[in-house]
Design a protein around this motif. Sequence first.
Motif, PDB file in Angstrom:
ATOM      1  N   ASN A 600       2.815  -2.458   5.417  1.00 33.28           N
ATOM      2  CA  ASN A 600       1.911  -2.589   4.261  1.00 33.28           C
ATOM      3  C   ASN A 600       1.317  -3.991   4.309  1.00 33.28           C
ATOM      4  O   ASN A 600       1.581  -4.830   3.440  1.00 33.28           O
ATOM      5  N   GLN A 604      -4.632  -2.417   0.948  1.00 30.98           N
ATOM      6  CA  GLN A 604      -5.552  -1.345   1.325  1.00 30.98           C
ATOM      7  C   GLN A 604      -4.980  -0.449   2.423  1.00 30.98           C
ATOM      8  O   GLN A 604      -5.289   0.737   2.490  1.00 30.98           O
ATOM      9  N   TRP A 605      -4.156  -1.030   3.312  1.00 34.15           N
ATOM     10  CA  TRP A 605      -3.655  -0.282   4.462  1.00 34.15           C
ATOM     11  C   TRP A 605      -2.171  -0.002   4.313  1.00 34.15           C
ATOM     12  O   TRP A 605      -1.420  -0.836   3.809  1.00 34.15           O
ATOM     13  N   LEU A 607       1.077   2.160   6.700  1.00 30.38           N
ATOM     14  CA  LEU A 607       1.466   2.965   7.855  1.00 30.38           C
ATOM     15  C   LEU A 607       2.962   3.199   7.801  1.00 30.38           C
ATOM     16  O   LEU A 607       3.742   2.259   7.605  1.00 30.38           O
ATOM     17  N   ALA A 627      -0.658   7.466   7.904  1.00 30.45           N
ATOM     18  CA  ALA A 627      -1.446   6.263   7.639  1.00 30.45           C
ATOM     19  C   ALA A 627      -2.340   6.509   6.436  1.00 30.45           C
ATOM     20  O   ALA A 627      -2.767   7.645   6.183  1.00 30.45           O
ATOM     21  N   ARG A 628      -2.601   5.448   5.713  1.00 29.44           N
ATOM     22  CA  ARG A 628      -3.466   5.539   4.539  1.00 29.44           C
ATOM     23  C   ARG A 628      -4.357   4.311   4.463  1.00 29.44           C
ATOM     24  O   ARG A 628      -3.914   3.188   4.718  1.00 29.44           O
ATOM     25  N   TYR A 629      -5.623   4.541   4.108  1.00 28.75           N
ATOM     26  CA  TYR A 629      -6.574   3.455   3.888  1.00 28.75           C
ATOM     27  C   TYR A 629      -7.227   3.680   2.539  1.00 28.75           C
ATOM     28  O   TYR A 629      -7.898   4.689   2.320  1.00 28.75           O
ATOM     29  N   SER A 638      -6.224   9.505   4.076  1.00 33.71           N
ATOM     30  CA  SER A 638      -4.852   9.557   4.564  1.00 33.71           C
ATOM     31  C   SER A 638      -4.776  10.571   5.690  1.00 33.71           C
ATOM     32  O   SER A 638      -5.480  11.590   5.683  1.00 33.71           O
TER      33      SER A 638
END
Length: 770
Positions: A600, A604-605, A607, A627-629, A638
């Motif tokens: 983290n 914003q990001w 994983l 993963a998420r943005y 995601s």
Amino acid sequence: MALAWASLPALANAQSAEQEPLPAPVLRPSPMLQEKIPEAARNLQPAYVFGDSISGQADVRAVIEGNAELRRSDTIVRANRMEYTVADDRVQAEGQVHINRAGNVFDGNRLDLEVEAFRGNFTDANYRFLATQAHGDASEVEFLDRERSIIHNATYTTCQRDNEASWEPDWVLKARSIHLDQGTQVGYARGAKLQFKGVTVLPIPVVSFPLSDQRKSGLLPLTIGLDNVSGFEYTQPYYWNIAPNRDATLSSTLMTKRGVNVGGEFRYLEPTYQGKLRLDYMPGDRLRDRDRWAYGVLHQGTIASPFGALGLNLNLNRVSDDNYWRDFTRRGETNRLLNSRLLPSDATLGWSGQDSTLMLRTLKWQTLQDVASPITPPYDRMPQLQWRYTPLNLGHGLDMTVEADTTRFEADPTLTGQPNAQRSYLSAEISRPFLSPGAFFTPKLKLHASQYDFDGALSNGMTSAARTLPTLSLDSGLVFERETQLFGRNLLQTLEPRAFYTYTPYRDQSMLPVYDTGLNDFNLATIYSENSYSGHDRFADNNLLTLGLTTRLIDADTGAESARFGVAQRVRFSDQRVTLPGEVPATDRLSDILFGASINWTPQWALDAAVQYNRETAHSERTTVAARYSPGNYRTISAAYRLQRGTSEQVDVGWQWPIRNPWASEDKGREGGRWYSVGRLNYSLQDRKLVDTVVGFEYDSCCWVGRVVLERLQSSVTTSNTRLLFQVEFVGFSRLSLGANPLQSLKDNIPRYQPLRQTTTVPSRFSNYD
């Protein structure tokens, strides 16, 4: 009442060049700035009048000419000319009259008003409310008191005016009269019609609508849909705001191929208990030629008792038949458990003291069978009695837990293949943690004794069985720290090796039935546990050493964990002999290697990854990478890859993202005139097909939101449910939907989805202060 007069002299505040400049002013919160003025203090508030010229008699009457202004409490009146009478607290104003009361603004030509009582008339007025930014015009505004008013020949909309001379609101409510009650936050329109894009979509003689996000009684948006099984569906719900802590939602649904379904949900919230009740009933369903029903009860609460704290929890669920989960896939949006094939009815009465807890529980399952894919029903607990003792001050740094349990397990022996039984056990464990800033060591000793009494004889003729097993575990670890920098950030890096040893001697348990036991998932948490199984019917003959290493990167300024990496592996010193039915015993001396990562680095990001690697095959047995943005509000993407070798391999993608100017900044995602793409795709690489699909578009037009969503969700191996959902939401007024609610579908399926135009904070009256 004090009346202060002031004219407007020319002010000069010149400062000589020799003087030192004054320091910049610093704003501090003041206790005098109250959002709501107390009732007792209102009559003590003085009235202030300003203007180019003032005449009259002090504390009796004032006539203000030119730039006239009156202030009292949270009310401000401006006009070209006004006359204020102190005795009856009355102002009469004309010419560009402007009122600001607690942030709500009115403008018009002529005003006659009792200021503090806020009672009077305002002609040819327009208005704007602070909480919703709703506005409109009226031939007359009749102020009844500080909370209530009537707007005659009125319009009402939340669409905001632009600079175009030809501007017209996208939607507007036109009414003969609108009664506004700011106390209850409800508006009532009479002789009304709702226009959208210049077309009347809803002519209604009487309608109520909210003035804020507070609950109110009334008809909720209707639902219209087409279904290949039920035919044409029409649902009309009604919301009943019974009290601040109670409400109910009633609904009736007409299905042309099946009949009429009626249902309701009641919710309550009290200081010591809360819960909800759900009921659905369809008499004479033509599809199944029988009555259909379902109910759900959820209750949590405490009971006053001279013996200590008593708690009662209920979770009751039942349906009429085995096909209910298949036929009513849309009925369970308020209680999704009713769409499951396993429905629990669970009642628990608990008592807790200083060191002890006592629990009496009954659990009965309803198993909805399918001829094509039958399932083995779980065991009912009729009943379960459990006592747990955890002394808080045992002394010498010792921790101890004693647990005694007796449970009656019941199910159909012809389906389970084993007899019902009464199982009792006594479990005790004692540990002594040794802790220091850089290390820990925790030895633990556990003893478990259990007794089974079967209703019938086992295959070997046994009618009872007993088992006693000790378990020893040693948990130890070190924590090393160092300061470092990475990508320009000050970080604290840790290195945390860990060793965990557990030993349980072998006892033959192969003849014992299985009532509540299953194999634990193999992951970085369970690899440091004493038993490979959940429940109390199997205790693995473990002689294991787990070695692991974790490193963390911690932001030195905030203390937030920016990254974590871990690896662990088990060393087996003897072959596994205790297994569940059908389980293959483990004989490898070294287990699969577990890898885990969580990053983290910025808000914003994100994983997360977990891998179970098999050394012999040189392949991963299980892999999960997600993963998420999320760079801002209403922007999120995601993606996840999940592999379970030989069973499934899937890719899951979800998103909410603006289409026009996708990278442009916006005011907290509330910019009008913007399209958004939303969706979730779950694709099976093994089967080469989409398993679940939710795709759609949203349009935010500042004062209304439109949604269209195509939803296809897999309900079984061979069947799926497909729906096309439409919705138009008039911001600050209501929603109209065709089909089921697409907003609920987006919330359920898209990670971190945010509804457009979602109200976050209630504005202060000082945010619109004159």
